[in-house]
Motif scaffolding. Structure first.
Motif, PDB file in Angstrom:
ATOM      1  N   GLY A 125      -4.338  25.202 -13.167  1.00  0.00           N
ATOM      2  CA  GLY A 125      -3.930  23.909 -13.701  1.00  0.00           C
ATOM      3  C   GLY A 125      -4.618  23.630 -15.032  1.00  0.00           C
ATOM      4  O   GLY A 125      -5.463  24.405 -15.492  1.00  0.00           O
ATOM      5  N   GLY A 126      -4.233  22.518 -15.641  1.00  0.00           N
ATOM      6  CA  GLY A 126      -4.845  22.139 -16.906  1.00  0.00           C
ATOM      7  C   GLY A 126      -3.832  21.446 -17.771  1.00  0.00           C
ATOM      8  O   GLY A 126      -2.638  21.450 -17.470  1.00  0.00           O
ATOM      9  N   PRO A 127      -4.303  20.830 -18.868  1.00  0.00           N
ATOM     10  CA  PRO A 127      -3.382  20.033 -19.686  1.00  0.00           C
ATOM     11  C   PRO A 127      -2.295  20.877 -20.344  1.00  0.00           C
ATOM     12  O   PRO A 127      -2.426  22.081 -20.489  1.00  0.00           O
ATOM     13  CB  PRO A 127      -4.299  19.401 -20.741  1.00  0.00           C
ATOM     14  N   SER A 128      -1.213  20.179 -20.712  1.00  0.00           N
ATOM     15  CA  SER A 128      -0.085  20.820 -21.374  1.00  0.00           C
ATOM     16  C   SER A 128      -0.558  21.481 -22.663  1.00  0.00           C
ATOM     17  O   SER A 128      -1.240  20.855 -23.470  1.00  0.00           O
ATOM     18  CB  SER A 128       0.956  19.742 -21.667  1.00  0.00           C
ATOM     19  N   GLY A 129      -0.218  22.740 -22.836  1.00  0.00           N
ATOM     20  CA  GLY A 129      -0.572  23.443 -24.058  1.00  0.00           C
ATOM     21  C   GLY A 129      -1.965  24.055 -24.036  1.00  0.00           C
ATOM     22  O   GLY A 129      -2.421  24.626 -25.013  1.00  0.00           O
ATOM     23  N   SER A 130      -2.643  23.980 -22.886  1.00  0.00           N
ATOM     24  CA  SER A 130      -4.012  24.495 -22.838  1.00  0.00           C
ATOM     25  C   SER A 130      -4.033  26.016 -22.708  1.00  0.00           C
ATOM     26  O   SER A 130      -5.054  26.655 -22.926  1.00  0.00           O
ATOM     27  CB  SER A 130      -4.772  23.864 -21.669  1.00  0.00           C
ATOM     28  N   ASP A 179      -9.115  24.675 -19.612  1.00  0.00           N
ATOM     29  CA  ASP A 179      -9.480  23.518 -20.414  1.00  0.00           C
ATOM     30  C   ASP A 179      -9.321  23.844 -21.897  1.00  0.00           C
ATOM     31  O   ASP A 179      -9.580  24.957 -22.329  1.00  0.00           O
ATOM     32  CB  ASP A 179     -10.934  23.119 -20.120  1.00  0.00           C
ATOM     33  N   ALA A 180      -8.871  22.845 -22.652  1.00  0.00           N
ATOM     34  CA  ALA A 180      -8.792  23.017 -24.107  1.00  0.00           C
ATOM     35  C   ALA A 180      -8.866  21.643 -24.749  1.00  0.00           C
ATOM     36  O   ALA A 180      -8.516  20.637 -24.132  1.00  0.00           O
ATOM     37  CB  ALA A 180      -7.492  23.704 -24.491  1.00  0.00           C
ATOM     38  N   ASP A 181      -9.291  21.621 -25.989  1.00  0.00           N
ATOM     39  CA  ASP A 181      -9.319  20.387 -26.740  1.00  0.00           C
ATOM     40  C   ASP A 181      -7.889  19.864 -26.866  1.00  0.00           C
ATOM     41  O   ASP A 181      -6.953  20.628 -27.099  1.00  0.00           O
ATOM     42  CB  ASP A 181      -9.886  20.682 -28.135  1.00  0.00           C
ATOM     43  N   LEU A 182      -7.685  18.572 -26.676  1.00  0.00           N
ATOM     44  CA  LEU A 182      -6.323  18.041 -26.658  1.00  0.00           C
ATOM     45  C   LEU A 182      -5.597  18.242 -27.981  1.00  0.00           C
ATOM     46  O   LEU A 182      -4.382  18.359 -28.012  1.00  0.00           O
ATOM     47  CB  LEU A 182      -6.340  16.560 -26.258  1.00  0.00           C
ATOM     48  N   ASP A 183      -6.340  18.291 -29.100  1.00  0.00           N
ATOM     49  CA  ASP A 183      -5.677  18.524 -30.391  1.00  0.00           C
ATOM     50  C   ASP A 183      -5.061  19.918 -30.419  1.00  0.00           C
ATOM     51  O   ASP A 183      -3.953  20.118 -30.917  1.00  0.00           O
ATOM     52  CB  ASP A 183      -6.698  18.395 -31.542  1.00  0.00           C
ATOM     53  N   VAL A 184      -5.804  20.873 -29.863  1.00  0.00           N
ATOM     54  CA  VAL A 184      -5.279  22.241 -29.795  1.00  0.00           C
ATOM     55  C   VAL A 184      -4.036  22.267 -28.904  1.00  0.00           C
ATOM     56  O   VAL A 184      -3.033  22.896 -29.221  1.00  0.00           O
ATOM     57  CB  VAL A 184      -6.368  23.203 -29.251  1.00  0.00           C
ATOM     58  N   SER A 203     -10.038  27.691 -23.414  1.00  0.00           N
ATOM     59  CA  SER A 203      -8.745  28.054 -24.003  1.00  0.00           C
ATOM     60  C   SER A 203      -8.696  29.539 -24.366  1.00  0.00           C
ATOM     61  O   SER A 203      -9.702  30.194 -24.557  1.00  0.00           O
ATOM     62  CB  SER A 203      -8.524  27.206 -25.253  1.00  0.00           C
ATOM     63  N   LEU A 204      -7.493  30.042 -24.462  1.00  0.00           N
ATOM     64  CA  LEU A 204      -7.247  31.484 -24.424  1.00  0.00           C
ATOM     65  C   LEU A 204      -8.017  32.319 -25.446  1.00  0.00           C
ATOM     66  O   LEU A 204      -8.514  33.383 -25.107  1.00  0.00           O
ATOM     67  CB  LEU A 204      -5.750  31.745 -24.583  1.00  0.00           C
ATOM     68  N   THR A 205      -8.132  31.834 -26.689  1.00  0.00           N
ATOM     69  CA  THR A 205      -8.708  32.676 -27.744  1.00  0.00           C
ATOM     70  C   THR A 205     -10.081  33.227 -27.376  1.00  0.00           C
ATOM     71  O   THR A 205     -10.422  34.342 -27.732  1.00  0.00           O
ATOM     72  CB  THR A 205      -8.837  31.880 -29.067  1.00  0.00           C
ATOM     73  N   ASP A 206     -10.842  32.451 -26.633  1.00  0.00           N
ATOM     74  CA  ASP A 206     -12.198  32.926 -26.347  1.00  0.00           C
ATOM     75  C   ASP A 206     -12.490  32.963 -24.846  1.00  0.00           C
ATOM     76  O   ASP A 206     -13.598  32.756 -24.405  1.00  0.00           O
ATOM     77  CB  ASP A 206     -13.230  32.037 -27.066  1.00  0.00           C
ATOM     78  N   ASN A 207     -11.471  33.231 -24.032  1.00  0.00           N
ATOM     79  CA  ASN A 207     -11.710  33.183 -22.590  1.00  0.00           C
ATOM     80  C   ASN A 207     -11.732  34.561 -21.934  1.00  0.00           C
ATOM     81  O   ASN A 207     -11.716  34.667 -20.724  1.00  0.00           O
ATOM     82  CB  ASN A 207     -10.686  32.279 -21.892  1.00  0.00           C
ATOM     83  N   GLY A 208     -11.768  35.593 -22.747  1.00  0.00           N
ATOM     84  CA  GLY A 208     -11.699  36.950 -22.209  1.00  0.00           C
ATOM     85  C   GLY A 208     -12.680  37.210 -21.084  1.00  0.00           C
ATOM     86  O   GLY A 208     -12.298  37.705 -20.014  1.00  0.00           O
ATOM     87  N   VAL A 209     -13.926  36.871 -21.282  1.00  0.00           N
ATOM     88  CA  VAL A 209     -14.960  37.151 -20.293  1.00  0.00           C
ATOM     89  C   VAL A 209     -14.702  36.361 -19.009  1.00  0.00           C
ATOM     90  O   VAL A 209     -14.755  36.897 -17.893  1.00  0.00           O
ATOM     91  CB  VAL A 209     -16.354  36.804 -20.855  1.00  0.00           C
ATOM     92  N   ALA A 210     -14.370  35.085 -19.205  1.00  0.00           N
ATOM     93  CA  ALA A 210     -14.145  34.229 -18.036  1.00  0.00           C
ATOM     94  C   ALA A 210     -13.003  34.756 -17.188  1.00  0.00           C
ATOM     95  O   ALA A 210     -13.104  34.869 -15.955  1.00  0.00           O
ATOM     96  CB  ALA A 210     -13.851  32.805 -18.493  1.00  0.00           C
ATOM     97  N   VAL A 211     -11.908  35.116 -17.840  1.00  0.00           N
ATOM     98  CA  VAL A 211     -10.744  35.590 -17.089  1.00  0.00           C
ATOM     99  C   VAL A 211     -11.071  36.902 -16.382  1.00  0.00           C
ATOM    100  O   VAL A 211     -10.673  37.128 -15.241  1.00  0.00           O
ATOM    101  CB  VAL A 211      -9.515  35.726 -18.020  1.00  0.00           C
ATOM    102  N   GLU A 212     -11.819  37.754 -17.065  1.00  0.00           N
ATOM    103  CA  GLU A 212     -12.176  39.036 -16.462  1.00  0.00           C
ATOM    104  C   GLU A 212     -13.028  38.833 -15.205  1.00  0.00           C
ATOM    105  O   GLU A 212     -12.825  39.493 -14.191  1.00  0.00           O
ATOM    106  CB  GLU A 212     -12.938  39.881 -17.488  1.00  0.00           C
ATOM    107  N   LEU A 213     -13.961  37.884 -15.297  1.00  0.00           N
ATOM    108  CA  LEU A 213     -14.789  37.563 -14.125  1.00  0.00           C
ATOM    109  C   LEU A 213     -13.914  37.133 -12.960  1.00  0.00           C
ATOM    110  O   LEU A 213     -14.095  37.559 -11.821  1.00  0.00           O
ATOM    111  CB  LEU A 213     -15.756  36.428 -14.470  1.00  0.00           C
ATOM    112  N   ILE A 214     -12.949  36.273 -13.290  1.00  0.00           N
ATOM    113  CA  ILE A 214     -12.063  35.771 -12.240  1.00  0.00           C
ATOM    114  C   ILE A 214     -11.254  36.903 -11.632  1.00  0.00           C
ATOM    115  O   ILE A 214     -11.124  37.013 -10.407  1.00  0.00           O
ATOM    116  CB  ILE A 214     -11.127  34.685 -12.815  1.00  0.00           C
TER     117      ILE A 214
END
Lengths: 216, 487
Positions: B50-55, B174-179, B228-239
């Motif tokens: 889950g998470g905000p639209s566009g996150s 999670d991502a900044d709402l502006d992004v 947010s995706l650009t810098d989530n490589g490590v987190a996703v890999e852990l998951i």
């Protein structure tokens, strides 16, 4: 799986399936393609039942893992002999189980002058005396032509106990008459009907097998 | 996923382990043990994203699915569960005045029903939603069956308590709402056919306030919060590593369960009323000898396999139920009342890939226009766990009175158990299922009898008992399909 109400008569197991198959081929409304298909199924069951009675000898074979398997192998050769023409309808069922099996032919017709069956033609494998013989004729009603055909086989040196007479329907009367002449020949059949009508037709029967298989 | 051709050695050879398990301290077998079989899709692993639209939820979910790289993973978007709008609501929607970003815009009851149905292993249909029409696409559904991993993705995935309870892992992206806004604009305009002005208005009026009000507070429900995706490589890999280890554990439990099914108090399987082995007549024995002889040519092998398959099918059909009696008349005019009528068209056959197709010739020789289906269950080469890869079942399969499951050989029995379960999940009655196999090990038969309470009829050409298995090691390798088809 056969029951033996008579000595040397092997009646196929009367399963729902078999009785259902006979319902189809006895019904006069069954069209020819279905008649042929379902008759062929019964014929195959008759051939398989016949094969179950042939003798085997032990045979050890090498499996794909190279471990041996102690199995068996048929001994002796067989051949088919069909009584022309209805009996020829059973040849395919025999070939389905025994590829390139030799098949002899015997033609017997009613002699117009004497009204008795008369042998018109015979063509049998040379070495038939050494073989097990599956005699093919779909109906055993009075037994006249079957007795004459069996007589031909025995005169050619076939041992009676090596003859299997395969038919789809026979009458009690036919069995008695046939076995009175050849008590050692084994009859393999799928149905034993009530009897014969005044025209010597099987009752209930299924009509003229050859006509229904080849023409109608 | 590479599937192995050889059966899992784990399943076949660990039977002694199961036996030890099953005995009590005094070495007596406990009589009370109940067996049951739960295929992997009865307890699928559910991951919520889950998470905000566009996150970047969709990207994270897609990355999980592609990293797991197994065909029985299914990705479901919560967007499918948008409520259909009535005429009035659709008008407001086209004017960009409808609040799609409020939790009530979603049919969360339906989403819960669908996910819990999948969680029970049932065949489940979910609707398809059109963002252009603002409505469910009529007569279009997605049918899901056999998934052992479900990834549910959507803004409010972590919103409903009931859905949360069904999940094994909850991820908040999670991502900044502006992004988020920037991403959302490009997506809605390019892919969903909206205009810029409407999108911006929607964002200000609905998306942003809803995100702050309903979404942010749900972050605490998550097991993991991924940036947010650009810098989530490590987190996703852990998951992903976490998920993999959980799946490994699940597959080990499944295998253990399959092994345990192989043991039971049935001393003599061969006397079980549901088991029908061909009577070893001279003919049957002679054909089996030909088939086991490695010197037999392929030409002869095919011929003799077709022969024994036909004999086997004849035995299966000898028990065909008779549903009606009829009166027929013979050509001579004799009436036969109460003639038994068998309907051979009430039989269908499902051939297991790879070698169930060896029965095709004999099936057509027996029932010319038989309706057939296919199932592919294969063992994972790494874990040995069998998985459902492919299924093609005849329509209205529940209408058939006999459903034959054909396979040339049964070694561990695992794929046959799963295939039987697939038929049950599609509404076929246990009593109508007939397992038809040329060569089977005793352990595989024991497993099927145990898994289905002895209610499935099993027809076998030849059984190799546990004691014979070492001497008859040919029964442990698949050779029939290979020789029949010439692989």
């Amino acid at each position: 799986m056969s029951t033996e109400p008579y000595k040397n008569v092997h009646l196929l197991n009367q399963s729902n399936q078999l009785v259902g198959l006979y319902t189809i081929i006895r019904d006069k409304n069954t069209a020819r393609p279905d008649f042929i298909f379902y008759s062929d199924r019964i014929i195959r069951l008759l051939v398989e039942e016949g094969l179950n009675h042939l003798p085997v000898e032990p045979l050890t074979v090498r499996t794909h893992t190279d471990k041996p398997f102690d199995g068996v192998s048929f001994i002796g050769k067989i051949c088919g002999v069909s009584i022309v023409r209805a009996g020829e309808s059973m040849e395919e069922g025999l070939r389905d189980c025994c590829r390139s099996v030799r098949i002899g032919k015997i033609l017997i017709q009613r002699d117009e002058e004497t009204a008795k069956p008369k042998l018109f033609f015979e063509k049998l494998p040379e070495d038939i005396a050494q073989r097990y013989v599956f005699l093919l004729d779909p109906m055993l009603a009075t037994g006249g032509s079957a007795i004459m055909a069996t007589d031909v086989l025995i005169k050619r040196g076939v041992k009676p106990e090596r003859i299997y007479f395969l038919n789809l329907i026979c009458s009690k009367e036919g069995i008695d008459k046939y076995h009175a002449a050849f008590p050692d020949v084994k009859i393999v059949t799928g149905a034993i009907d009530q009897g014969l009508d005044e025209n010597r037709y099987l009752i209930p029967g299924l009509g003229d097998f050859g006509d229904r298989y080849y023409c109608l | 996923m590479t599937a192995s051709n050889t059966p899992s050695p784990t399943i076949l050879e660990s039977t002694n382990v199961a036996k030890v398990h099953h005995s009590d301290a005094n070495g007596h077998h406990s009589k009370s043990k109940r067996f049951q079989y739960l295929p992997p899709w009865t307890t699928p692993y559910v991951i919520g994203v889950g998470g905000p639209s566009g996150s970047g939820k969709t990207s994270v979910a897609a990355k999980i699915v592609s990293s797991l790289n197994v065909p029985w993973t299914v990705l479901i978007s919560l967007d499918n569960f948008y409520k259909p709008l009535n005429a009035e609501q659709r008008r407001t929607a086209f004017e960009n005045n409808y609040d799609f970003d409020h939790p009530t815009a979603l049919d969360l009851d339906l989403a819960y029903e669908a996910i819990s149905s999948l969680k029970e292993g049932k065949k489940t249909t979910i609707p398809v939603y059109s963002f252009v029409e603002h409505n469910r696409i009529p007569n279009k559904n997605i049918t899901i069956y056999g998934a052992s991993i479900i990834v549910l993705e959507g803004i409010y995935t972590l919103y409903d308590k009931r859905l949360l309870d069904l999940m094994d892992l909850k991820i908040y992206v999670d991502a900044d709402l502006d992004v988020c806004l920037a991403r959302r604009l490009s997506r809605d305009i390019v892919y969903r056919g909206r205009d810029l002005e409407g999108c911006l208005e929607q964002w200000e009026r609905f998306v942003k306030p809803n995100a702050e009000r309903y979404l942010r507070p749900k972050m605490k429900e998550a097991d993991a919060i991924v940036p947010s995706l650009t810098d989530n490589g490590v987190a996703v890999e852990l998951i992903i590593n976490h998920i993999k280890s959980r799946l490994q554990q699940k597959s080990e439990e499944h295998l253990k369960e399959l092994i345990e099914l192989g043991h039971s108090d049935l001393v003599n399987v061969s006397e079980h009323p549901s088991l029908h082995e061909l009577v070893p007549t001279n003919q049957v024995n002679a054909i089996i000898t030909m088939l086991l002889n490695k010197m037999t040519s392929r030409y002869d092998f095919v011929f003799y396999f077709d022969r024994i398959a036909t004999i086997l099918l004849t035995q299966v059909l000898s028990d065909i139920p008779v549903y009606e009696k009829c009166t027929i008349e013979t050509p001579e005019g004799t009436t036969i009342p109460d003639a038994l009528k068998c309907d051979f068209n009430q039989i269908t056959a499902i051939n297991l890939i790879e070698s169930g197709d060896c029965f095709m010739h004999s099936l057509k020789k027996t029932i010319p226009n038989i309706v057939t289906g296919k199932l592919l269950v294969q063992s994972d080469s790494r874990t040995g766990e069998p998985q459902l890869h492919f299924k093609l079942l005849p329509p209205d399969i529940t209408n058939y009175k006999m459903v034959l499951l054909t396979e040339a050989q049964m070694i561990s029995g695992a794929s046959m158990i799963m295939s039987t379960q697939v038929l049950l999940d599609h509404g076929v009655e246990l009593e109508n299922i007939k397992v038809v196999v040329f060569l089977a090990t005793e352990i595989s038969i024991r497993r099927i009898l145990n898994a289905f309470d002895g209610k499935v009829d099993i027809y076998v050409g030849k059984i190799v008992t546990k004691n014979e298995l070492n001497r008859c090691d040919w029964a442990k390798a698949r050779f029939v399909g290979a020789k029949y088809f010439g692989w």
